[in-house]
Enzyme design. Structure first.
Site, PDB file in Angstrom:
ATOM      1  N   ARG A   7     -35.176   1.358  19.722  1.00  0.00           N
ATOM      2  CA  ARG A   7     -34.967  -0.308  19.319  1.00  0.00           C
ATOM      3  C   ARG A   7     -35.730  -1.143  19.673  1.00  0.00           C
ATOM      4  NH1 ARG A   7     -28.930  -0.370  18.548  1.00  0.00           N
ATOM      5  NH2 ARG A   7     -28.748   2.070  16.185  1.00  0.00           N
ATOM      6  N   ASP A  55     -18.296 -12.150  18.070  1.00  0.00           N
ATOM      7  CA  ASP A  55     -19.395 -11.477  18.577  1.00  0.00           C
ATOM      8  C   ASP A  55     -20.172 -11.771  19.433  1.00  0.00           C
ATOM      9  OD1 ASP A  55     -20.469  -8.937  16.670  1.00  0.00           O
ATOM     10  OD2 ASP A  55     -22.073  -9.772  17.733  1.00  0.00           O
TER      11      ASP A  55
END
Length: 270
Positions: free
Chosen positions: A37, A141
Protein backbone atom coordinates in the site's frame (compact mmCIF):
# COMPACT_ATOMS: atom_id res chain seq x y z
CA UNK A 1 12.62 1.19 -10.50
CA UNK A 2 13.02 -1.75 -8.12
CA UNK A 3 10.60 -2.15 -5.24
CA UNK A 4 11.73 -0.32 -2.09
CA UNK A 5 12.11 -2.86 0.77
CA UNK A 6 10.34 -2.44 4.11
CA UNK A 7 12.50 -3.46 7.06
CA UNK A 8 11.05 -5.05 10.19
CA UNK A 9 12.12 -1.97 12.15
CA UNK A 10 10.34 0.45 9.82
CA UNK A 11 7.24 -1.75 9.76
CA UNK A 12 7.17 -1.81 13.58
CA UNK A 13 7.41 1.98 13.73
CA UNK A 14 4.57 2.35 11.22
CA UNK A 15 2.43 -0.17 13.12
CA UNK A 16 3.03 1.59 16.46
CA UNK A 17 2.25 4.99 14.99
CA UNK A 18 -0.97 3.82 13.38
CA UNK A 19 -2.14 2.11 16.57
CA UNK A 20 -1.32 4.98 18.92
CA UNK A 21 -2.75 7.66 16.64
CA UNK A 22 -5.88 6.14 15.06
CA UNK A 23 -6.24 2.67 16.62
CA UNK A 24 -5.31 0.69 13.49
CA UNK A 25 -3.82 -2.72 14.18
CA UNK A 26 -1.19 -4.19 11.86
CA UNK A 27 0.23 -7.54 12.97
CA UNK A 28 3.51 -8.85 11.49
CA UNK A 29 1.41 -10.92 9.08
CA UNK A 30 0.25 -7.66 7.48
CA UNK A 31 3.75 -6.42 6.68
CA UNK A 32 3.37 -7.32 3.00
CA UNK A 33 0.05 -5.43 2.84
CA UNK A 34 1.61 -2.32 4.41
CA UNK A 35 4.51 -2.58 1.96
CA UNK A 36 2.20 -2.94 -1.04
CA UNK A 37 0.00 0.00 0.00
CA UNK A 38 2.82 2.45 0.80
CA UNK A 39 5.85 1.71 -1.36
CA UNK A 40 4.48 3.53 -4.40
CA UNK A 41 3.99 6.60 -2.23
CA UNK A 42 7.60 6.40 -1.02
CA UNK A 43 8.71 6.26 -4.64
CA UNK A 44 6.45 9.14 -5.72
CA UNK A 45 7.87 11.39 -3.00
CA UNK A 46 11.41 10.65 -4.19
CA UNK A 47 12.43 9.07 -0.90
CA UNK A 48 15.19 6.48 -0.92
CA UNK A 49 13.98 4.29 1.94
CA UNK A 50 10.96 3.50 4.09
CA UNK A 51 12.97 4.90 7.00
CA UNK A 52 12.76 8.32 5.34
CA UNK A 53 9.00 7.89 4.93
CA UNK A 54 8.54 6.90 8.58
CA UNK A 55 10.45 9.98 9.72
CA UNK A 56 8.16 12.09 7.52
CA UNK A 57 4.86 10.74 8.84
CA UNK A 58 6.14 10.88 12.45
CA UNK A 59 6.98 14.57 12.14
CA UNK A 60 4.60 17.37 13.04
CA UNK A 61 5.32 19.13 9.75
CA UNK A 62 4.43 16.22 7.46
CA UNK A 63 2.42 18.18 4.90
CA UNK A 64 -0.58 15.88 5.38
CA UNK A 65 1.38 12.73 4.58
CA UNK A 66 0.30 10.89 7.74
CA UNK A 67 -3.33 11.25 6.67
CA UNK A 68 -2.39 10.02 3.20
CA UNK A 69 -0.79 6.93 4.77
CA UNK A 70 -3.97 6.27 6.78
CA UNK A 71 -6.03 6.58 3.60
CA UNK A 72 -3.83 4.14 1.70
CA UNK A 73 -3.82 1.60 4.52
CA UNK A 74 -7.58 1.60 5.11
CA UNK A 75 -9.13 1.96 1.66
CA UNK A 76 -11.26 -1.09 0.81
CA UNK A 77 -13.83 -1.95 -1.82
CA UNK A 78 -17.14 -0.22 -1.44
CA UNK A 79 -20.23 0.12 -3.60
CA UNK A 80 -23.87 1.13 -3.34
CA UNK A 81 -26.20 -1.21 -1.40
CA UNK A 82 -23.31 -3.44 -0.34
CA UNK A 83 -24.63 -6.34 1.77
CA UNK A 84 -28.15 -5.83 0.48
CA UNK A 85 -29.72 -7.93 3.25
CA UNK A 86 -29.06 -5.11 5.74
CA UNK A 87 -30.96 -2.61 3.61
CA UNK A 88 -33.82 -5.09 3.18
CA UNK A 89 -33.99 -5.58 6.96
CA UNK A 90 -33.97 -1.82 7.57
CA UNK A 91 -36.68 -1.25 4.97
CA UNK A 92 -38.88 -3.93 6.53
CA UNK A 93 -38.40 -2.32 9.96
CA UNK A 94 -39.38 1.10 8.63
CA UNK A 95 -42.40 -0.29 6.83
CA UNK A 96 -43.49 -1.80 10.14
CA UNK A 97 -42.87 1.26 12.35
CA UNK A 98 -43.54 4.04 9.78
CA UNK A 99 -41.50 6.69 11.66
CA UNK A 100 -42.14 10.38 11.12
CA UNK A 101 -38.59 11.25 12.21
CA UNK A 102 -35.46 9.22 11.56
CA UNK A 103 -31.74 9.83 12.08
CA UNK A 104 -29.15 7.51 10.52
CA UNK A 105 -25.38 7.53 11.05
CA UNK A 106 -22.92 5.97 8.60
CA UNK A 107 -20.00 5.89 11.04
CA UNK A 108 -17.25 4.73 8.67
CA UNK A 109 -18.60 6.17 5.46
CA UNK A 110 -15.49 6.04 3.24
CA UNK A 111 -16.42 7.50 -0.17
CA UNK A 112 -20.12 7.84 0.74
CA UNK A 113 -21.56 4.83 -1.12
CA UNK A 114 -23.29 3.56 2.03
CA UNK A 115 -24.65 6.94 3.10
CA UNK A 116 -26.12 7.71 -0.32
CA UNK A 117 -27.59 4.20 -0.50
CA UNK A 118 -29.44 4.88 2.75
CA UNK A 119 -30.55 8.29 1.48
CA UNK A 120 -31.88 6.76 -1.76
CA UNK A 121 -33.91 4.23 0.20
CA UNK A 122 -35.29 6.83 2.61
CA UNK A 123 -36.20 9.24 -0.21
CA UNK A 124 -38.12 6.45 -1.92
CA UNK A 125 -39.89 5.47 1.31
CA UNK A 126 -40.78 9.11 1.93
CA UNK A 127 -42.26 9.30 -1.56
CA UNK A 128 -44.41 6.26 -0.74
CA UNK A 129 -45.50 7.76 2.59
CA UNK A 130 -43.73 5.07 4.65
CA UNK A 131 -41.48 7.53 6.49
CA UNK A 132 -41.99 11.18 7.23
CA UNK A 133 -39.97 13.96 5.58
CA UNK A 134 -37.94 14.62 8.74
CA UNK A 135 -35.11 12.16 8.09
CA UNK A 136 -31.37 12.76 8.04
CA UNK A 137 -28.16 10.90 7.25
CA UNK A 138 -24.82 11.75 8.88
CA UNK A 139 -21.70 10.24 7.29
CA UNK A 140 -18.33 10.38 9.05
CA UNK A 141 -14.86 9.08 8.30
CA UNK A 142 -11.33 9.65 9.54
CA UNK A 143 -10.13 10.59 6.06
CA UNK A 144 -10.67 14.16 4.93
CA UNK A 145 -9.66 13.15 1.40
CA UNK A 146 -12.42 10.56 0.97
CA UNK A 147 -14.97 12.90 2.55
CA UNK A 148 -14.14 15.61 0.04
CA UNK A 149 -14.74 13.08 -2.73
CA UNK A 150 -17.98 11.89 -1.12
CA UNK A 151 -19.44 15.39 -1.00
CA UNK A 152 -19.13 15.57 -4.80
CA UNK A 153 -21.09 12.31 -5.16
CA UNK A 154 -19.36 11.23 -8.38
CA UNK A 155 -18.70 7.51 -8.92
CA UNK A 156 -17.73 5.02 -11.61
CA UNK A 157 -20.97 3.49 -12.90
CA UNK A 158 -19.91 0.02 -11.74
CA UNK A 159 -20.12 1.17 -8.11
CA UNK A 160 -23.88 1.57 -8.63
CA UNK A 161 -24.40 -1.91 -10.09
CA UNK A 162 -26.81 -2.79 -7.25
CA UNK A 163 -28.94 0.34 -7.79
CA UNK A 164 -32.16 -0.30 -9.71
CA UNK A 165 -32.81 1.42 -13.03
CA UNK A 166 -35.68 3.34 -11.44
CA UNK A 167 -33.48 4.59 -8.60
CA UNK A 168 -30.73 5.58 -11.01
CA UNK A 169 -33.22 7.67 -12.97
CA UNK A 170 -34.65 9.32 -9.85
CA UNK A 171 -31.47 9.98 -7.94
CA UNK A 172 -28.52 10.12 -10.36
CA UNK A 173 -27.18 11.84 -13.47
CA UNK A 174 -25.18 9.86 -16.04
CA UNK A 175 -22.02 11.46 -17.38
CA UNK A 176 -21.60 12.12 -21.08
CA UNK A 177 -18.63 12.66 -23.42
CA UNK A 178 -15.50 13.06 -21.26
CA UNK A 179 -17.55 12.04 -18.19
CA UNK A 180 -18.92 8.89 -19.80
CA UNK A 181 -18.85 5.97 -17.40
CA UNK A 182 -19.37 8.23 -14.38
CA UNK A 183 -22.52 8.84 -12.38
CA UNK A 184 -23.28 11.75 -10.04
CA UNK A 185 -25.83 11.66 -7.23
CA UNK A 186 -28.39 14.42 -7.81
CA UNK A 187 -28.01 17.55 -5.71
CA UNK A 188 -31.45 17.07 -4.14
CA UNK A 189 -30.18 13.82 -2.56
CA UNK A 190 -26.67 15.07 -1.79
CA UNK A 191 -28.23 17.88 0.26
CA UNK A 192 -29.83 15.29 2.56
CA UNK A 193 -26.48 13.80 3.61
CA UNK A 194 -24.08 15.62 5.96
CA UNK A 195 -20.40 14.65 5.95
CA UNK A 196 -17.88 15.21 8.73
CA UNK A 197 -14.47 14.01 9.87
CA UNK A 198 -14.38 11.84 12.99
CA UNK A 199 -11.86 9.50 14.64
CA UNK A 200 -13.76 6.58 16.17
CA UNK A 201 -10.84 5.83 18.50
CA UNK A 202 -11.20 9.17 20.27
CA UNK A 203 -14.03 10.33 22.57
CA UNK A 204 -17.12 11.25 20.55
CA UNK A 205 -19.14 14.30 21.50
CA UNK A 206 -22.91 13.93 21.57
CA UNK A 207 -23.84 13.84 17.89
CA UNK A 208 -26.92 11.66 18.23
CA UNK A 209 -29.12 10.15 19.25
CA UNK A 210 -29.59 8.03 16.14
CA UNK A 211 -32.24 5.48 15.27
CA UNK A 212 -29.91 3.50 12.98
CA UNK A 213 -26.12 3.20 12.91
CA UNK A 214 -23.97 1.51 10.29
CA UNK A 215 -20.43 0.59 11.43
CA UNK A 216 -19.55 -1.85 8.70
CA UNK A 217 -16.24 -3.20 7.45
CA UNK A 218 -14.00 -0.95 9.54
CA UNK A 219 -13.45 -3.01 12.70
CA UNK A 220 -11.16 -5.39 10.82
CA UNK A 221 -8.47 -2.71 11.14
CA UNK A 222 -8.60 -2.74 14.97
CA UNK A 223 -7.36 -5.18 17.61
CA UNK A 224 -9.87 -6.87 19.94
CA UNK A 225 -9.61 -4.30 22.75
CA UNK A 226 -10.01 -1.37 20.37
CA UNK A 227 -12.94 -3.04 18.60
CA UNK A 228 -14.89 -3.35 21.85
CA UNK A 229 -14.12 0.22 22.89
CA UNK A 230 -15.14 1.61 19.49
CA UNK A 231 -18.41 -0.34 19.41
CA UNK A 232 -19.42 0.81 22.91
CA UNK A 233 -18.44 4.39 22.06
CA UNK A 234 -20.55 4.33 18.91
CA UNK A 235 -23.51 2.63 20.60
CA UNK A 236 -23.68 5.45 23.14
CA UNK A 237 -25.11 7.46 20.23
CA UNK A 238 -27.86 4.90 19.42
CA UNK A 239 -31.35 5.09 20.91
CA UNK A 240 -32.57 2.06 22.89
CA UNK A 241 -34.35 -0.16 20.39
CA UNK A 242 -32.31 1.28 17.52
CA UNK A 243 -30.73 -0.83 14.79
CA UNK A 244 -26.97 -1.41 14.58
CA UNK A 245 -25.19 -2.91 11.59
CA UNK A 246 -21.71 -4.43 11.36
CA UNK A 247 -20.15 -6.07 8.33
CA UNK A 248 -21.71 -9.49 7.79
CA UNK A 249 -18.33 -11.22 8.00
CA UNK A 250 -17.21 -9.33 11.10
CA UNK A 251 -19.27 -11.38 13.55
CA UNK A 252 -20.48 -10.13 16.90
CA UNK A 253 -18.01 -7.91 18.70
CA UNK A 254 -17.83 -8.31 22.50
CA UNK A 255 -19.05 -5.09 24.09
CA UNK A 256 -20.72 -3.90 27.28
CA UNK A 257 -23.80 -2.56 25.50
CA UNK A 258 -26.57 -5.19 25.40
CA UNK A 259 -27.51 -6.16 21.86
CA UNK A 260 -30.06 -8.55 20.40
CA UNK A 261 -28.96 -10.31 17.21
CA UNK A 262 -31.47 -10.04 14.37
CA UNK A 263 -29.48 -11.42 11.42
CA UNK A 264 -25.79 -11.73 10.43
CA UNK A 265 -24.28 -8.33 11.17
CA UNK A 266 -27.63 -6.83 12.32
CA UNK A 267 -28.52 -6.05 15.94
CA UNK A 268 -31.04 -4.15 18.07
CA UNK A 269 -29.87 -2.15 21.08
CA UNK A 270 -31.69 -3.36 24.17
Amino acid sequence: MATIPLSDRSFSRIARLMHSSVGLSFTPQKKSLVHARLWGRVQRLGLGTFEDYVRLIESHDDGGEFQMAVDLLTTNETYFFRERAHFDLLQAELQRTRPQRLAVWSAASSFGDEAYSVAMMLADLEMMGTVGPDWSVLATDISERVLQSAVQGIYPADRLREVSAQQLKRHCLKGEEESAGLVQVRETLRERVRFGQLNLCQPIETIGPFDVIFLRNVLLYFDAKTKSAVVDRVLMQLRPGGLFFLGTAEGRVPCRTPLKALAPGAFRKE
